[in-house]
Design a protein around this motif. Structure first.
Motif, PDB file in Angstrom:
ATOM      1  N   THR A  10      28.121  41.150  38.809  1.00 51.16           N
ATOM      2  CA  THR A  10      27.854  42.592  38.813  1.00 51.16           C
ATOM      3  C   THR A  10      29.005  43.360  38.176  1.00 51.16           C
ATOM      4  N   GLY A  11      30.227  42.976  38.520  1.00 53.84           N
ATOM      5  CA  GLY A  11      31.389  43.638  37.938  1.00 53.84           C
ATOM      6  C   GLY A  11      31.456  43.466  36.432  1.00 53.84           C
ATOM      7  N   CYS A  12      31.102  42.281  35.953  1.00 49.60           N
ATOM      8  CA  CYS A  12      31.112  42.031  34.506  1.00 49.60           C
ATOM      9  C   CYS A  12      30.054  42.870  33.793  1.00 49.60           C
ATOM     10  N   VAL A  13      28.891  43.018  34.422  1.00 47.82           N
ATOM     11  CA  VAL A  13      27.835  43.857  33.835  1.00 47.82           C
ATOM     12  C   VAL A  13      28.298  45.309  33.764  1.00 47.82           C
ATOM     13  N   PHE A  14      28.914  45.783  34.835  1.00 45.90           N
ATOM     14  CA  PHE A  14      29.433  47.151  34.834  1.00 45.90           C
ATOM     15  C   PHE A  14      30.517  47.320  33.769  1.00 45.90           C
ATOM     16  N   LEU A  15      31.377  46.324  33.638  1.00 47.01           N
ATOM     17  CA  LEU A  15      32.448  46.402  32.648  1.00 47.01           C
ATOM     18  C   LEU A  15      31.877  46.451  31.237  1.00 47.01           C
ATOM     19  N   TYR A  16      30.842  45.662  30.995  1.00 45.90           N
ATOM     20  CA  TYR A  16      30.171  45.688  29.694  1.00 45.90           C
ATOM     21  C   TYR A  16      29.579  47.067  29.421  1.00 45.90           C
ATOM     22  N   ARG A  17      28.957  47.656  30.450  1.00 49.66           N
ATOM     23  CA  ARG A  17      28.354  48.978  30.283  1.00 49.66           C
ATOM     24  C   ARG A  17      29.424  50.031  30.004  1.00 49.66           C
ATOM     25  N   VAL A  18      30.525  49.962  30.720  1.00 49.16           N
ATOM     26  CA  VAL A  18      31.617  50.913  30.516  1.00 49.16           C
ATOM     27  C   VAL A  18      32.158  50.821  29.090  1.00 49.16           C
ATOM     28  N   CYS A  19      32.364  49.596  28.620  1.00 50.48           N
ATOM     29  CA  CYS A  19      32.907  49.405  27.271  1.00 50.48           C
ATOM     30  C   CYS A  19      31.896  49.813  26.201  1.00 50.48           C
ATOM     31  N   ARG A  20      30.642  49.476  26.405  1.00 51.15           N
ATOM     32  CA  ARG A  20      29.624  49.801  25.406  1.00 51.15           C
ATOM     33  C   ARG A  20      29.411  51.300  25.286  1.00 51.15           C
ATOM     34  N   GLU A  21      29.405  51.991  26.437  1.00 52.40           N
ATOM     35  CA  GLU A  21      29.160  53.430  26.441  1.00 52.40           C
ATOM     36  C   GLU A  21      30.450  54.247  26.314  1.00 52.40           C
ATOM     37  N   HIS A  22      31.599  53.557  26.330  1.00 50.23           N
ATOM     38  CA  HIS A  22      32.903  54.228  26.324  1.00 50.23           C
ATOM     39  C   HIS A  22      33.049  55.183  27.508  1.00 50.23           C
ATOM     40  N   ASP A  23      32.477  54.807  28.631  1.00 49.51           N
ATOM     41  CA  ASP A  23      32.592  55.609  29.853  1.00 49.51           C
ATOM     42  C   ASP A  23      33.814  55.145  30.644  1.00 49.51           C
ATOM     43  N   ALA A  26      34.517  55.566  34.373  1.00 47.57           N
ATOM     44  CA  ALA A  26      33.809  54.756  35.365  1.00 47.57           C
ATOM     45  C   ALA A  26      34.458  53.396  35.584  1.00 47.57           C
ATOM     46  N   LEU A  27      35.644  53.199  35.065  1.00 51.24           N
ATOM     47  CA  LEU A  27      36.273  51.878  35.101  1.00 51.24           C
ATOM     48  C   LEU A  27      36.539  51.387  36.524  1.00 51.24           C
ATOM     49  N   CYS A  28      36.661  52.312  37.466  1.00 51.89           N
ATOM     50  CA  CYS A  28      36.955  51.900  38.846  1.00 51.89           C
ATOM     51  C   CYS A  28      35.825  51.061  39.445  1.00 51.89           C
ATOM     52  N   LEU A  29      34.587  51.269  38.992  1.00 51.66           N
ATOM     53  CA  LEU A  29      33.459  50.530  39.569  1.00 51.66           C
ATOM     54  C   LEU A  29      33.515  49.040  39.230  1.00 51.66           C
ATOM     55  N   PRO A  30      33.613  48.651  37.951  1.00 49.96           N
ATOM     56  CA  PRO A  30      33.719  47.209  37.673  1.00 49.96           C
ATOM     57  C   PRO A  30      34.989  46.587  38.231  1.00 49.96           C
ATOM     58  N   LEU A  31      36.083  47.323  38.220  1.00 51.72           N
ATOM     59  CA  LEU A  31      37.324  46.778  38.766  1.00 51.72           C
ATOM     60  C   LEU A  31      37.194  46.520  40.264  1.00 51.72           C
ATOM     61  N   GLY A  32      36.510  47.415  40.966  1.00 48.19           N
ATOM     62  CA  GLY A  32      36.299  47.227  42.395  1.00 48.19           C
ATOM     63  C   GLY A  32      35.439  46.013  42.689  1.00 48.19           C
ATOM     64  N   ALA A  33      34.363  45.836  41.907  1.00 48.60           N
ATOM     65  CA  ALA A  33      33.469  44.696  42.123  1.00 48.60           C
ATOM     66  C   ALA A  33      34.171  43.378  41.806  1.00 48.60           C
ATOM     67  N   ILE A  34      34.936  43.355  40.723  1.00 48.55           N
ATOM     68  CA  ILE A  34      35.648  42.130  40.348  1.00 48.55           C
ATOM     69  C   ILE A  34      36.737  41.807  41.369  1.00 48.55           C
ATOM     70  N   SER A 224      24.301  48.592  43.309  1.00 49.15           N
ATOM     71  CA  SER A 224      23.342  47.917  42.423  1.00 49.15           C
ATOM     72  C   SER A 224      22.405  48.897  41.732  1.00 49.15           C
ATOM     73  N   PHE A 225      22.165  50.063  42.339  1.00 49.44           N
ATOM     74  CA  PHE A 225      21.303  51.057  41.694  1.00 49.44           C
ATOM     75  C   PHE A 225      21.864  51.475  40.339  1.00 49.44           C
ATOM     76  N   TYR A 226      23.189  51.456  40.212  1.00 51.75           N
ATOM     77  CA  TYR A 226      23.813  51.864  38.956  1.00 51.75           C
ATOM     78  C   TYR A 226      23.623  50.830  37.854  1.00 51.75           C
ATOM     79  N   LEU A 227      23.206  49.625  38.217  1.00 49.70           N
ATOM     80  CA  LEU A 227      22.869  48.638  37.195  1.00 49.70           C
ATOM     81  C   LEU A 227      21.645  49.085  36.399  1.00 49.70           C
ATOM     82  N   ILE A 228      20.753  49.792  37.063  1.00 49.02           N
ATOM     83  CA  ILE A 228      19.519  50.256  36.425  1.00 49.02           C
ATOM     84  C   ILE A 228      19.669  51.678  35.904  1.00 49.02           C
TER      85      ILE A 228
END
Length: 280
Positions: A10-23, A26-34, A224-228
């Protein structure tokens, strides 16, 4: 093992989304999950007597117990950005620029308190004091989030009262996801307060089923809602921060001014300017 793998993925998916969207906000979310997945990895080592010492116990306790602070911080940031870019400061109890700073400062402070308490828990001589400090951190963090929920609820009430928003604006999706996520986080905070106040021999603390269902699973559902429905997709779109949503601006031929049929202009503090054309 399974929980760690799920949070890592989940953290890797969030990290990919952050990098792809340049958001990057929101970096705290993937870092927290990882970080939480790393905590579960360290917990696996604790099954071996050779690894049951402070250098393993402290990182495990801190990573698993304190990483969720990043999820709370993410919700604080989402709320603040929705106010700034979509909803408007008139629907906030305090200035939107202060929202994230205020609650994240509280989050970091309670994180430090919990981490300090967790570090003391691993020693028999300081365990009681550590448990008290940790419980104080949990309670303060929970109260902070309850106050945040009051802010979110008040904003929803204020928007409905104003009657400018139609309810079909795309940013409502992000706002509703924020609300649902907060419900699960509140459930988790209630469990954490109860758990921290009980002895290790209590039913709740001695059976891991409560930990996995009311803490780990609940937190996963909350994020997980933020994955969608990634909130970055909705920021700045269909904004009502200036009063009238752009896509609802129409012309009233009688007086040549911007007009919205459901809005009471006699109560408006917004200036009625010259002809306004709908933006593409």
């Amino acid at each position: 093992m399974t929980a760690g793998a799920v949070y890592l993925l989940t953290g890797c998916v969030f990290l990919y989304r952050v990098c792809r969207e340049h958001d990057w906000w929101a970096l705290c979310l993937p870092l927290g999950a990882i970080s939480m997945s790393l905590g579960f990895g360290v917990r696996i080592l604790l099954h071996s007597p050779d690894h049951q010492h402070k250098t393993t116990l402290i990182p495990e306790e801190v990573l698993v117990s304190c990483s969720p602070a990043a999820y709370l911080a993410f919700n604080y940031i989402v709320y603040g950005r929705l106010l700034r870019f979509n909803i408007g400061s008139r629907h906030s109890l305090i200035r939107p620029n202060w929202i994230a700073a205020f609650f994240i400062t509280s989050d970091v402070s309670t994180f430090v308190i919990q981490a300090a308490g967790a570090a003391l828990l691993v020693s028999a001589t300081t365990a009681d004091r550590g448990a008290t400090i940790f419980q104080i951190g949990v309670i303060l963090q929970s109260v902070s989030y309850y106050v945040f929920c009051v802010f979110v609820t008040w904003t929803w009430w204020s928007i409905r009262k104003e009657k400018i928003a139609t309810g079909r604006e795309c940013w409502w999706t992000a706002y509703k996801v924020l609300g649902v996520s907060s419900v699960f986080i509140v459930v988790r905070t209630v469990y954490r307060i109860l758990e921290s106040s009980l002895s290790r021999t209590s039913v709740i603390r001695s059976h891991e089923i409560f930990l996995y269902t009311l803490d780990i699973l609940t937190l996963f559902i909350a994020i997980s809602f933020y994955l969608i429905w990634w909130p970055g997709r909705y920021l700045g779109r269909d904004s009502i921060s200036g009063g009238l949503p752009n896509y609802q601006k129409v012309l009233k031929d009688e007086n040549d001014t911007a007009y919205h049929p459901s809005y009471d202009y006699s109560q408006s503090v917004l200036p009625m300017g010259p002809r306004v054309y709908a933006s593409n």
